[in-house]
Design an enzyme around this catalytic site. Structure first.
Site, PDB file in Angstrom:
ATOM      1  CB  ALA A  61     -21.477  -8.600-121.025  1.00 55.13           C
ATOM      2  N   GLY A 100     -25.847  -5.914-122.401  1.00 55.80           N
ATOM      3  CA  GLY A 100     -25.279  -4.928-121.473  1.00 55.80           C
ATOM      4  C   GLY A 100     -25.182  -3.545-122.101  1.00 55.80           C
ATOM      5  CD  GLU A 103     -28.596  -5.569-118.931  1.00 52.27           C
ATOM      6  OE1 GLU A 103     -27.553  -6.090-119.357  1.00 52.27           O
ATOM      7  OE2 GLU A 103     -29.249  -6.013-117.982  1.00 52.27           O
ATOM      8  CD  GLU A 123     -28.754  -9.387-122.011  1.00 53.73           C
ATOM      9  OE1 GLU A 123     -29.739  -9.337-122.791  1.00 53.73           O
ATOM     10  OE2 GLU A 123     -28.254  -8.370-121.502  1.00 53.73           O
TER      11      GLU A 123
HETATM   12  C1  LIG Z   1     -22.712 -12.173-112.896  1.00 54.01           C
HETATM   13  C2  LIG Z   1     -22.234 -11.329-114.002  1.00 54.01           C
HETATM   14  C3  LIG Z   1     -23.234 -10.262-114.356  1.00 54.01           C
HETATM   15  C4  LIG Z   1     -22.990  -9.837-115.728  1.00 54.01           C
HETATM   16  C5  LIG Z   1     -24.230  -9.219-116.278  1.00 54.01           C
HETATM   17  C6  LIG Z   1     -24.147  -9.332-117.734  1.00 54.01           C
HETATM   18  C7  LIG Z   1     -25.431  -8.870-118.381  1.00 54.01           C
HETATM   19  C8  LIG Z   1     -25.184  -8.655-119.808  1.00 54.01           C
HETATM   20  C9  LIG Z   1     -24.961  -9.681-120.601  1.00 54.01           C
HETATM   21  C10 LIG Z   1     -24.652  -9.439-122.011  1.00 54.01           C
HETATM   22  O1  LIG Z   1     -24.562  -8.346-122.494  1.00 54.01           O
HETATM   23  S1  LIG Z   1     -24.389 -10.817-122.927  1.00 54.01           S
HETATM   24  C11 LIG Z   1     -24.057 -10.157-124.528  1.00 54.01           C
HETATM   25  C12 LIG Z   1     -25.290  -9.675-125.189  1.00 54.01           C
HETATM   26  N1  LIG Z   1     -24.992  -9.241-126.526  1.00 54.01           N
HETATM   27  C13 LIG Z   1     -25.226  -9.977-127.582  1.00 54.01           C
HETATM   28  O2  LIG Z   1     -25.743 -11.060-127.515  1.00 54.01           O
HETATM   29  C14 LIG Z   1     -24.794  -9.402-128.896  1.00 54.01           C
HETATM   30  C15 LIG Z   1     -23.914 -10.357-129.597  1.00 54.01           C
HETATM   31  N2  LIG Z   1     -23.397  -9.802-130.840  1.00 54.01           N
HETATM   32  C16 LIG Z   1     -24.147  -9.699-131.948  1.00 54.01           C
HETATM   33  O3  LIG Z   1     -25.315  -9.986-132.002  1.00 54.01           O
HETATM   34  C17 LIG Z   1     -23.441  -9.219-133.169  1.00 54.01           C
HETATM   35  O4  LIG Z   1     -22.086  -9.472-133.010  1.00 54.01           O
HETATM   36  C18 LIG Z   1     -23.645  -7.718-133.470  1.00 54.01           C
HETATM   37  C19 LIG Z   1     -23.295  -6.868-132.279  1.00 54.01           C
HETATM   38  C20 LIG Z   1     -25.096  -7.473-133.897  1.00 54.01           C
HETATM   39  C21 LIG Z   1     -22.703  -7.330-134.642  1.00 54.01           C
HETATM   40  O5  LIG Z   1     -22.959  -8.177-135.742  1.00 54.01           O
HETATM   41  P1  LIG Z   1     -21.921  -8.226-136.964  1.00 54.01           P
HETATM   42  O6  LIG Z   1     -22.515  -9.167-137.951  1.00 54.01           O
HETATM   43  O7  LIG Z   1     -21.591  -6.879-137.381  1.00 54.01           O
HETATM   44  O8  LIG Z   1     -20.590  -8.827-136.379  1.00 54.01           O
HETATM   45  P2  LIG Z   1     -20.277 -10.273-135.823  1.00 54.01           P
HETATM   46  O9  LIG Z   1     -19.584 -11.049-136.872  1.00 54.01           O
HETATM   47  O10 LIG Z   1     -21.458 -10.886-135.206  1.00 54.01           O
HETATM   48  O11 LIG Z   1     -19.270  -9.948-134.643  1.00 54.01           O
HETATM   49  C22 LIG Z   1     -17.990  -9.383-134.914  1.00 54.01           C
HETATM   50  C23 LIG Z   1     -17.001  -9.937-133.913  1.00 54.01           C
HETATM   51  O12 LIG Z   1     -17.368  -9.472-132.619  1.00 54.01           O
HETATM   52  C24 LIG Z   1     -17.500 -10.571-131.730  1.00 54.01           C
HETATM   53  N3  LIG Z   1     -18.565 -10.234-130.759  1.00 54.01           N
HETATM   54  C25 LIG Z   1     -19.777  -9.751-131.034  1.00 54.01           C
HETATM   55  N4  LIG Z   1     -20.449  -9.509-129.906  1.00 54.01           N
HETATM   56  C26 LIG Z   1     -19.628  -9.848-128.901  1.00 54.01           C
HETATM   57  C27 LIG Z   1     -19.760  -9.833-127.489  1.00 54.01           C
HETATM   58  N5  LIG Z   1     -20.869  -9.394-126.882  1.00 54.01           N
HETATM   59  N6  LIG Z   1     -18.729 -10.263-126.760  1.00 54.01           N
HETATM   60  C28 LIG Z   1     -17.590 -10.698-127.349  1.00 54.01           C
HETATM   61  N7  LIG Z   1     -17.409 -10.738-128.693  1.00 54.01           N
HETATM   62  C29 LIG Z   1     -18.413 -10.316-129.442  1.00 54.01           C
HETATM   63  C30 LIG Z   1     -17.887 -11.735-132.640  1.00 54.01           C
HETATM   64  O13 LIG Z   1     -17.580 -12.939-132.025  1.00 54.01           O
HETATM   65  C31 LIG Z   1     -17.044 -11.463-133.839  1.00 54.01           C
HETATM   66  O14 LIG Z   1     -15.743 -11.885-133.505  1.00 54.01           O
HETATM   67  P3  LIG Z   1     -14.775 -12.468-134.595  1.00 54.01           P
HETATM   68  O15 LIG Z   1     -15.508 -13.599-135.237  1.00 54.01           O
HETATM   69  O16 LIG Z   1     -14.524 -11.363-135.570  1.00 54.01           O
HETATM   70  O17 LIG Z   1     -13.571 -12.911-133.844  1.00 54.01           O
END
Ligand SMILES: CCCCCCC/C=C/C(=O)SCCNC(=O)CCNC(=O)[C@H](O)C(C)(C)COP(=O)(O)OP(=O)(O)OC[C@H]1O[C@@H](n2cnc3c(N)ncnc32)[C@H](O)[C@@H]1OP(=O)(O)O
Length: 715
Positions: A61, A100, A103, A123
């Protein structure tokens, strides 16, 4: 966004497009809904592949959207409609399928992963649970114990482990989309009933109650006050005991509590803060994206005490050749034995060969002539360090970066010993250096942006979270810590005991209270520094020194040989020297009573709230001073340092985020109160940046940088 095309005649290909990680923003979700409908309505299409652009399936997400009011199609019905589709849906997983993203893949009928892909439901690390059906589908797919492990820890698994667990159906070393399309062609027209995970019964566990009780106990112990891991266990329990639709209701209920919690906000702030610190900038305007690091092919570590050993091991584990230098032959041999064991243990844990050949051992500083970067880790003594820097400057080839692992001495004084002060920076590692994630990269007034960029990049290569900070006594972390430990000693003088203070700190969420921590690190370290500063004078117990309140308690213990765990006595008693279990010590309680009597102090009852306020608020106040002085670029830097270097509970964000959660007005009011009560403690006086933030209405922590920038431009 999502793009739709038809390939190989009958396969609909949906590509998620939202760089860099294809997070499921409202636009992406809308794109998926639209393209799935297109594929299902297209009579030529017999099966569908979902992939992500640029080698990443989906990072989950879009966390940035969590702060806004939700718009666009919701995830749960979107994933449900994919699972209900009458044509086989195949997820082609490259890079990451997280949260997500996984999922979504679990809603598909098949999952094909590239061998380098990583999958997980992280999460919980964001204060949430997998609430798009993940907590209900994963246990049905891989069983309750394995799902509990993944969901409560948030750990990422490799494609190989995912295959073994049954999360994916196939792993490929080739082009994932090609493999998935081939697979999609092979399953076209096959019945799908047995592929819809939500219809699976949850695999039976023999003693469900015992399993959940056991897991809940472990989670409560390791969560230290975090609520998300507990909700994750409750959600998986719902999967194990309820039909799918009721389980989904429970998932939603639990998520509703987490979603708006302060802990979720803190953890999500911390996620972005970790990334923000990589985008460092110096007061000169030099920045991460305009400064090019120097190539580092060979590194040296000089001084093989505990820190030097850990640093050398961490470098070797990162694949770098390391020359280590230790002047004393006996210490060198001992270090070689210990470091080889460390490398072997680490390699065993990671299932790789120990990189023993990466480290060479020498007692001759001349052997550092051809290295690109040196990390000095000799004893914490300015004169000794100066000598070493003078020698290094003469021995090393031109252009070698000279770094010091000092935990707080003046980096600029060391730089002044060298021919090229612009090539000197601090690289302050935390013990044990091969384990702890944090690295403070300290730039002095003369450090070049290139030197900072090089140290930051080396830290990244070593798997550290590196934070660039300015040069001042103690840098960021130890400068703030000093006030925390001092306040804890004052509390003992006023009537508290080490147990009482530690309990309050541990209940707040620190892994270890201040006195337990001090016993672990050794009381003699601080004593030596205080003696050097002429603050601690053996035999003296005066409580005012250099015109301000001083607690000699730590010095008095050291004078009795009570250095902590290593001597079996410190703030606590240990069964033997080196033992780790701290016991309350009647001797110490008696010693405190005598001390109070000697100084005419009357012990009073001190409650948990006062302990927390007295220990944490002065640190926070110092954090504001650090921001005001430009030593840290923003509150994120301080918070990341405290979470990764000092055990600040991550679900409280870090000291600066915590202050914003408590309310800056309240922090200010309490500091004013304590300063009035203790006017001989100057650092309790609220910092002007804190006052200013309160005066302009306590903006959220994300806005503080602007205020600081304006403040600096007015000076
Ligand atoms: C009632 C509502 C119901 C909703 C249900 C929701 C259920 C689901 C929830 C979720 O999915 S929560 C999100 C879960 N995902 C994560 O925790 C993954 C987070 N990301 C990472 O671990 C890493 O970014 C990566 C995917 C492994 C990639 O790593 P890498 O080292 O290649 O890059 P990064 O420097 O970490 O990230 C680059 C850039 O992207 C931004 N970012 C990463 N993931 C997200 C995200 N999920 N959402 C928004 N932005 C994300 C990160 O902040 C970096 O941004 P910048 O620093 O470049 O601006």
């Amino acid at each position: 966004m999502a793009q739709y095309s038809r390939i190989s005649g009958s396969v609909g290909l949906i590509t998620l497009k939202n760089p860099p990680v294809n997070a499921l923003s409202a636009a992406v979700r809308q794109g998926i809904v639209d393209t799935v409908e297109k594929a299902l309505c297209d009579p030529q299409v017999k099966s569908v592949v979902i992939c992500g652009q640029d080698g990443v399936f989906c990072g989950g997400a879009d966390v940035k959207e969590f702060e806004k009011s939700m718009s666009g199609p919701p995830l749960i019905p979107m994933i449900h409609s994919i699972e209900c589709a009458t044509k086989p849906m195949v997820a082609a997983i490259e890079g990451s399928a997280l949260g997500g993203g996984l999922e979504l893949a679990l809603g598909c009928h098949y999952r094909i992963a590239h061998s380098k892909a990583r999958l997980g439901l992280p999460e919980v690390t964001l204060g949430l649970l997998p609430a798009a059906g993940g907590s209900q589908r994963l246990p049905r797919l891989i069983g309750v114990p394995a799902a509990l492990d993944l969901i409560t820890t948030g750990r990422h698994v490799t494609a190989a482990e995912a295959l073994q667990l049954g999360i994916v159906d196939q792993v490929t070393d080739h082009k994932t989309v090609d493999a998935a399309v081939k697979f999609a062609l092979s399953v076209a027209g096959k019945p799908l009933d047995a592929r819809r995970i939500s219809t699976y019964p949850c695999p039976v566990v023999t003693d469900l109650d015992a399993l959940f009780e056991d897991v809940m106990q472990k989670v409560r112990q390791s969560a230290r006050g975090a609520i998300a891991p507990i909700a994750c266990v409750q959600a998986v329990r719902a999967a194990a005991t309820l039909p799918y639709t009721r389980g989904m209701e429970r998932e939603k209920e639990l998520m509703a509590t987490l979603f708006t919690s302060g802990q979720a906000r803190a953890l999500q702030y911390n996620f972005f803060a970790q990334r923000a610190v990589g985008k460092w900038r110096m007061p000169s305007g030099a920045r991460w994206d305009t400064s090019t690091p120097r190539p580092v092919h060979k590194v040296a570590v000089i001084g093989l005490g505990t820190m030097g050993r850990g640093i050398a091991v961490a470098l070797a584990q990162a694949g770098l050749p390391v020359v280590t230098v230790e002047a004393q032959e006996k210490q060198l041999m001992e270090a070689k034995r210990v470091m080889s064991d460390m490398l072997k243990r680490g390699a065993k844990r990671r299932g790789v060969a120990p990189p023993l050949d990466k480290i060479s051992y020498s007692s001759n500083i001349q052997d550092l002539a051809d290295v690109d970067l040196v990390i000095e880790a000799v004893f914490e003594d300015m004169d000794l360090k100066k000598k070493v820097f003078l020698q290094l400057s003469a021995v090393c080839k031109p252009g070698t970066l000279l770094c010091t692992n000092t935990s707080g001495l003046d980096v600029d004084q060391l730089a002044s010993q060298t021919r090229n002060p612009e090539l000197v920076v601090g690289m302050h590692f935390f013990a044990p250096a091969h384990v702890m994630k944090l690295l403070e990269v300290v730039y002095g007034p003369r450090s070049s942006p290139q030197a900072v960029a090089t140290a930051m990049q080396l830290g990244k290569k070593m798997g550290k979270i590196s934070v660039a900070v300015g040069n001042c006594r103690g840098f960021v972390g130890n400068r703030m810590l000093k006030l925390y430990t001092e306040q804890a000693s004052f509390l003992l003088e006023e009537g508290a005991t080490p147990d009482l203070v530690d309990r309050a700190i541990e209940e707040f969420g620190f892994p270890m209270g201040v006195f337990r921590m001090s016993d672990l690190s050794g009381l003699d370290i601080g004593w030596r520094v205080r003696k050097e500063m002429k603050l601690a004078v053996p035999g003296q117990s005066a409580r005012i020194r250099e015109g301000r309140r001083y607690s000699p308690l730590g010095d008095l213990l050291c004078e009795q040989g009570r250095f902590g765990q290593k001597t079996g006595r410190g703030w606590y008693r240990y069964n033997k020297p080196g033992d780790r279990v701290a016991h309350s010590d009647p001797w110490l309680h008696h010693f405190l009573e005598e001390y109070r009597a000697q100084h005419g102090l009357v012990a009073r009852r001190i409650d948990q709230q006062e302990i927390l306020e007295r220990c944490l608020y002065p640190m926070i106040n110092e954090g504001f001073r650090i921001l005001q002085d430009g030593i840290a670029a923003g509150p994120e830097d301080i918070d990341v340092i405290y979470v990764f270097g000092y055990g600040w509970p991550r679900h409280c964000g870090g000291p600066m985020f915590y202050a914003s959660m408590v309310g800056l007005e309240k922090v200010l009011e309490r500091l004013e109160h304590y300063y009035q009560a203790h006017p001989d403690v100057p650092y309790l006086q609220p910092c002007s940046l804190l006052r200013r933030l309160v005066a302009i209405g306590s903006p959220p922590v994300q806005k503080w940088r602007e205020v600081i920038k304006n403040l600096h431009s007015q000076l």
